[in-house]
Design a protein around this motif. Structure first.
Motif, PDB file in Angstrom:
ATOM      1  N   LEU A 180       0.843  -1.190   0.000  1.00  0.00           N
ATOM      2  CA  LEU A 180       0.000   0.000   0.000  1.00  0.00           C
ATOM      3  C   LEU A 180       0.879   1.240   0.000  1.00  0.00           C
ATOM      4  O   LEU A 180       1.979   1.225   0.562  1.00  0.00           O
ATOM      5  CB  LEU A 180      -0.884   0.042   1.255  1.00  0.00           C
ATOM      6  N   SER A 181       0.398   2.309  -0.594  1.00  0.00           N
ATOM      7  CA  SER A 181       1.100   3.589  -0.465  1.00  0.00           C
ATOM      8  C   SER A 181       0.207   4.740  -0.889  1.00  0.00           C
ATOM      9  O   SER A 181      -0.512   4.650  -1.887  1.00  0.00           O
ATOM     10  CB  SER A 181       2.377   3.609  -1.314  1.00  0.00           C
ATOM     11  N   ASN A 182       0.272   5.797  -0.102  1.00  0.00           N
ATOM     12  CA  ASN A 182      -0.317   7.083  -0.469  1.00  0.00           C
ATOM     13  C   ASN A 182       0.849   8.070  -0.520  1.00  0.00           C
ATOM     14  O   ASN A 182       1.144   8.757   0.443  1.00  0.00           O
ATOM     15  CB  ASN A 182      -1.357   7.523   0.558  1.00  0.00           C
ATOM     16  N   PRO A 183       1.557   8.127  -1.662  1.00  0.00           N
ATOM     17  CA  PRO A 183       2.792   8.905  -1.732  1.00  0.00           C
ATOM     18  C   PRO A 183       2.522  10.384  -1.983  1.00  0.00           C
ATOM     19  O   PRO A 183       1.395  10.778  -2.315  1.00  0.00           O
ATOM     20  CB  PRO A 183       3.500   8.272  -2.936  1.00  0.00           C
ATOM     21  N   PRO A 184       3.547  11.222  -1.859  1.00  0.00           N
ATOM     22  CA  PRO A 184       3.387  12.626  -2.259  1.00  0.00           C
ATOM     23  C   PRO A 184       3.112  12.702  -3.756  1.00  0.00           C
ATOM     24  O   PRO A 184       3.856  12.126  -4.548  1.00  0.00           O
ATOM     25  CB  PRO A 184       4.752  13.253  -1.925  1.00  0.00           C
ATOM     26  N   TYR A 185       2.050  13.415  -4.155  1.00  0.00           N
ATOM     27  CA  TYR A 185       1.725  13.434  -5.587  1.00  0.00           C
ATOM     28  C   TYR A 185       1.277  14.796  -6.113  1.00  0.00           C
ATOM     29  O   TYR A 185       0.867  14.922  -7.269  1.00  0.00           O
ATOM     30  CB  TYR A 185       0.673  12.376  -5.924  1.00  0.00           C
ATOM     31  N   ILE A 186       1.368  15.842  -5.329  1.00  0.00           N
ATOM     32  CA  ILE A 186       0.987  17.167  -5.810  1.00  0.00           C
ATOM     33  C   ILE A 186       2.161  17.776  -6.574  1.00  0.00           C
ATOM     34  O   ILE A 186       3.263  17.865  -6.030  1.00  0.00           O
ATOM     35  CB  ILE A 186       0.609  18.102  -4.642  1.00  0.00           C
ATOM     36  N   PRO A 187       1.989  18.176  -7.834  1.00  0.00           N
ATOM     37  CA  PRO A 187       3.079  18.867  -8.530  1.00  0.00           C
ATOM     38  C   PRO A 187       3.536  20.084  -7.730  1.00  0.00           C
ATOM     39  O   PRO A 187       2.708  20.815  -7.162  1.00  0.00           O
ATOM     40  CB  PRO A 187       2.438  19.279  -9.864  1.00  0.00           C
ATOM     41  N   HIS A 188       4.831  20.299  -7.694  1.00  0.00           N
ATOM     42  CA  HIS A 188       5.390  21.341  -6.821  1.00  0.00           C
ATOM     43  C   HIS A 188       4.752  22.708  -7.074  1.00  0.00           C
ATOM     44  O   HIS A 188       4.439  23.436  -6.131  1.00  0.00           O
ATOM     45  CB  HIS A 188       6.906  21.419  -7.022  1.00  0.00           C
ATOM     46  N   ALA A 189       4.532  23.049  -8.320  1.00  0.00           N
ATOM     47  CA  ALA A 189       3.977  24.365  -8.642  1.00  0.00           C
ATOM     48  C   ALA A 189       2.549  24.536  -8.155  1.00  0.00           C
ATOM     49  O   ALA A 189       2.059  25.672  -8.045  1.00  0.00           O
ATOM     50  CB  ALA A 189       4.049  24.598 -10.150  1.00  0.00           C
ATOM     51  N   ASP A 190       1.861  23.431  -7.869  1.00  0.00           N
ATOM     52  CA  ASP A 190       0.463  23.503  -7.440  1.00  0.00           C
ATOM     53  C   ASP A 190       0.309  23.636  -5.927  1.00  0.00           C
ATOM     54  O   ASP A 190      -0.809  23.865  -5.439  1.00  0.00           O
ATOM     55  CB  ASP A 190      -0.302  22.252  -7.898  1.00  0.00           C
ATOM     56  N   LEU A 191       1.399  23.472  -5.186  1.00  0.00           N
ATOM     57  CA  LEU A 191       1.289  23.476  -3.724  1.00  0.00           C
ATOM     58  C   LEU A 191       0.739  24.796  -3.199  1.00  0.00           C
ATOM     59  O   LEU A 191      -0.089  24.814  -2.288  1.00  0.00           O
ATOM     60  CB  LEU A 191       2.652  23.191  -3.087  1.00  0.00           C
ATOM     61  N   ALA A 192       1.200  25.892  -3.762  1.00  0.00           N
ATOM     62  CA  ALA A 192       0.781  27.209  -3.271  1.00  0.00           C
ATOM     63  C   ALA A 192      -0.707  27.447  -3.452  1.00  0.00           C
ATOM     64  O   ALA A 192      -1.293  28.282  -2.756  1.00  0.00           O
ATOM     65  CB  ALA A 192       1.578  28.314  -3.964  1.00  0.00           C
ATOM     66  N   GLY A 193      -1.342  26.726  -4.377  1.00  0.00           N
ATOM     67  CA  GLY A 193      -2.759  26.918  -4.635  1.00  0.00           C
ATOM     68  C   GLY A 193      -3.671  26.056  -3.791  1.00  0.00           C
ATOM     69  O   GLY A 193      -4.900  26.129  -3.943  1.00  0.00           O
ATOM     70  N   ALA A 210       5.156 -10.436  -3.911  1.00  0.00           N
ATOM     71  CA  ALA A 210       5.199 -11.878  -4.148  1.00  0.00           C
ATOM     72  C   ALA A 210       4.526 -12.178  -5.484  1.00  0.00           C
ATOM     73  O   ALA A 210       3.723 -11.375  -5.974  1.00  0.00           O
ATOM     74  CB  ALA A 210       4.469 -12.610  -3.016  1.00  0.00           C
ATOM     75  N   PRO A 211       4.834 -13.325  -6.102  1.00  0.00           N
ATOM     76  CA  PRO A 211       4.105 -13.709  -7.319  1.00  0.00           C
ATOM     77  C   PRO A 211       2.597 -13.703  -7.053  1.00  0.00           C
ATOM     78  O   PRO A 211       2.124 -14.268  -6.062  1.00  0.00           O
ATOM     79  CB  PRO A 211       4.623 -15.118  -7.594  1.00  0.00           C
ATOM     80  N   GLY A 212       1.855 -13.029  -7.914  1.00  0.00           N
ATOM     81  CA  GLY A 212       0.423 -12.884  -7.696  1.00  0.00           C
ATOM     82  C   GLY A 212       0.064 -11.806  -6.695  1.00  0.00           C
ATOM     83  O   GLY A 212      -1.118 -11.602  -6.393  1.00  0.00           O
ATOM     84  N   GLY A 213       1.079 -11.094  -6.177  1.00  0.00           N
ATOM     85  CA  GLY A 213       0.832 -10.061  -5.181  1.00  0.00           C
ATOM     86  C   GLY A 213       0.149  -8.835  -5.758  1.00  0.00           C
ATOM     87  O   GLY A 213       0.135  -8.616  -6.978  1.00  0.00           O
ATOM     88  N   THR A 214      -0.406  -8.030  -4.868  1.00  0.00           N
ATOM     89  CA  THR A 214      -1.203  -6.865  -5.249  1.00  0.00           C
ATOM     90  C   THR A 214      -0.634  -5.610  -4.615  1.00  0.00           C
ATOM     91  O   THR A 214      -0.241  -5.623  -3.442  1.00  0.00           O
ATOM     92  CB  THR A 214      -2.664  -7.042  -4.791  1.00  0.00           C
ATOM     93  N   ALA A 215      -0.590  -4.529  -5.369  1.00  0.00           N
ATOM     94  CA  ALA A 215      -0.246  -3.218  -4.820  1.00  0.00           C
ATOM     95  C   ALA A 215      -1.408  -2.267  -5.074  1.00  0.00           C
ATOM     96  O   ALA A 215      -2.028  -2.307  -6.145  1.00  0.00           O
ATOM     97  CB  ALA A 215       1.025  -2.669  -5.454  1.00  0.00           C
ATOM     98  N   VAL A 216      -1.698  -1.440  -4.090  1.00  0.00           N
ATOM     99  CA  VAL A 216      -2.767  -0.448  -4.216  1.00  0.00           C
ATOM    100  C   VAL A 216      -2.173   0.906  -3.844  1.00  0.00           C
ATOM    101  O   VAL A 216      -1.714   1.102  -2.713  1.00  0.00           O
ATOM    102  CB  VAL A 216      -3.973  -0.780  -3.318  1.00  0.00           C
ATOM    103  N   LEU A 217      -2.175   1.823  -4.802  1.00  0.00           N
ATOM    104  CA  LEU A 217      -1.554   3.134  -4.644  1.00  0.00           C
ATOM    105  C   LEU A 217      -2.591   4.232  -4.813  1.00  0.00           C
ATOM    106  O   LEU A 217      -3.458   4.142  -5.679  1.00  0.00           O
ATOM    107  CB  LEU A 217      -0.451   3.336  -5.689  1.00  0.00           C
ATOM    108  N   GLU A 218      -2.467   5.269  -4.003  1.00  0.00           N
ATOM    109  CA  GLU A 218      -3.366   6.412  -4.173  1.00  0.00           C
ATOM    110  C   GLU A 218      -2.864   7.295  -5.308  1.00  0.00           C
ATOM    111  O   GLU A 218      -1.660   7.521  -5.451  1.00  0.00           O
ATOM    112  CB  GLU A 218      -3.486   7.220  -2.882  1.00  0.00           C
ATOM    113  N   LEU A 219      -3.806   7.811  -6.092  1.00  0.00           N
ATOM    114  CA  LEU A 219      -3.517   8.700  -7.207  1.00  0.00           C
ATOM    115  C   LEU A 219      -4.071  10.088  -6.943  1.00  0.00           C
ATOM    116  O   LEU A 219      -5.087  10.257  -6.261  1.00  0.00           O
ATOM    117  CB  LEU A 219      -4.145   8.168  -8.497  1.00  0.00           C
ATOM    118  N   GLY A 220      -3.415  11.087  -7.537  1.00  0.00           N
ATOM    119  CA  GLY A 220      -3.950  12.433  -7.545  1.00  0.00           C
ATOM    120  C   GLY A 220      -4.781  12.665  -8.793  1.00  0.00           C
ATOM    121  O   GLY A 220      -4.867  11.815  -9.684  1.00  0.00           O
ATOM    122  N   ILE A 221      -5.389  13.831  -8.870  1.00  0.00           N
ATOM    123  CA  ILE A 221      -6.233  14.174 -10.012  1.00  0.00           C
ATOM    124  C   ILE A 221      -5.404  14.159 -11.297  1.00  0.00           C
ATOM    125  O   ILE A 221      -4.325  14.742 -11.364  1.00  0.00           O
ATOM    126  CB  ILE A 221      -6.879  15.554  -9.807  1.00  0.00           C
TER     127      ILE A 221
END
Length: 287
Positions: free
Chosen positions: A192-205, A241-252
């Motif tokens: 699992l992961s919810n990584p940093p995904y906001i483009p740097h230029a968008d942070l100020a907004g 692992a073989p057959g393993g699953t990953a679930v990641l959070e996405l931004g817009i």
């Protein structure tokens, strides 16, 4: 000179009315509800309990005024109260971590859909665990699962460990302070992961509550918002692992670019699950 609350602490209705007006002028959404939440927390009760009292004690009133000042400064409610709900969990939060959001519950829903056997003894890894919300929500649903949460911020790693104990899940997980998955070795059945995904230029907004108070390191995805996903894509094949699953959070707008990064590493895109707002939020990939 600081503005003071005119009504007596004994007159709760007038107190809440004045607080609501100040929150409204400060641009806080749902100001009436926010005022009531602050008063309930100061009084040591919930919204239902607040209906049963007519006023605040002097101590509770002082706490309320202090908390109101923080909220008027756009400090997030969760940081003020020190807690937030996520899935079925009651979590402690701090400025060391992002505040868990309902959109992220989409990842838990995706896990339950793709791994329907809740008796499986899954081995779970949560990269950038923060409060531990994703890892702990999954462990709460899979009674035989065990997990590891990693975070580069030692304060976040400690908070996640505290939340595991708070939710009676500490016996089935550990939290480690490291960069990505440097301190762990696979294979894992679920990553699992919810990584940093906001483009740097968008942070100020971003909303003032977010940009001024939540940790930029947990938000800043680099020039194109994809720096973290490139790092995850590089290590994911070795972690799963073989057959393993990953679930990641996405931004817009990342529902094309991030899947492409995963496919380049030989991973199969199984689903992009939308959140309640219709935004592709949970990317499910399999090895």
């Amino acid at each position: 000179m600081k503005e003071t609350m005119a009504p007596s602490p004994a007159n709760l209705r007038a107190l809440l009315s004045a607080a609501t007006e100040r929150l409204h002028r400060a641009g806080i959404e749902a100001p009436q509800r926010e005022a009531r939440l602050l008063a309930a927390h100061a009084a040591g009760t919930d919204l239902a309990g607040l209906l049963r009292i007519d006023g605040l004690t002097d101590a509770a009133h002082a706490t309320f005024i202090h908390m109101l000042g923080r909220r008027l400064n756009h400090e997030p409610m969760a940081y003020i109260t020190g807690q937030a709900g996520f899935w079925s969990l009651d979590l402690a939060v701090s400025p060391a971590t992002l505040i868990p959001r309902a959109d992220s519950e989409t990842l838990v829903e995706a896990v339950l859909h793709h791994l329907p056997d809740r008796t499986r003894a899954l081995r779970v890894l949560d990269i950038g665990t923060g409060t531990g919300c994703l890892l702990l929500a999954v462990l709460a649903e899979y009674g035989q699962a065990t997990g590891i949460g990693t975070d580069i911020n030692p304060h976040a790693a400690r908070l996640a460990a505290h939340n595991a104990a708070r939710n009676a899940l500490a016996s089935r997980c550990v939290t480690l302070c490291c960069n990505w998955a440097d301190a762990v070795r696979g294979p894992f059945d679920l990553v699992l992961s919810n990584p940093p995904y906001i483009p740097h230029a968008d942070l100020a907004g971003l909303m003032p509550d977010v940009v001024a108070h939540e940790p930029a390191r947990a938000l800043d995805g680099g020039p194109d918002g994809l720096v973290a996903y490139r790092a995850l894509a590089a290590i994911m094949p070795a972690l799963l692992a073989p057959g393993g699953t990953a679930v990641l959070e996405l931004g817009i707008g990342q529902d094309r670019s991030v899947p492409a990064l995963m496919r380049e590493r030989g991973l199969e895109v199984a689903e992009i699950r939308p959140d309640l707002g219709g935004i592709g939020r949970a990317l499910v990939v399999k090895k």
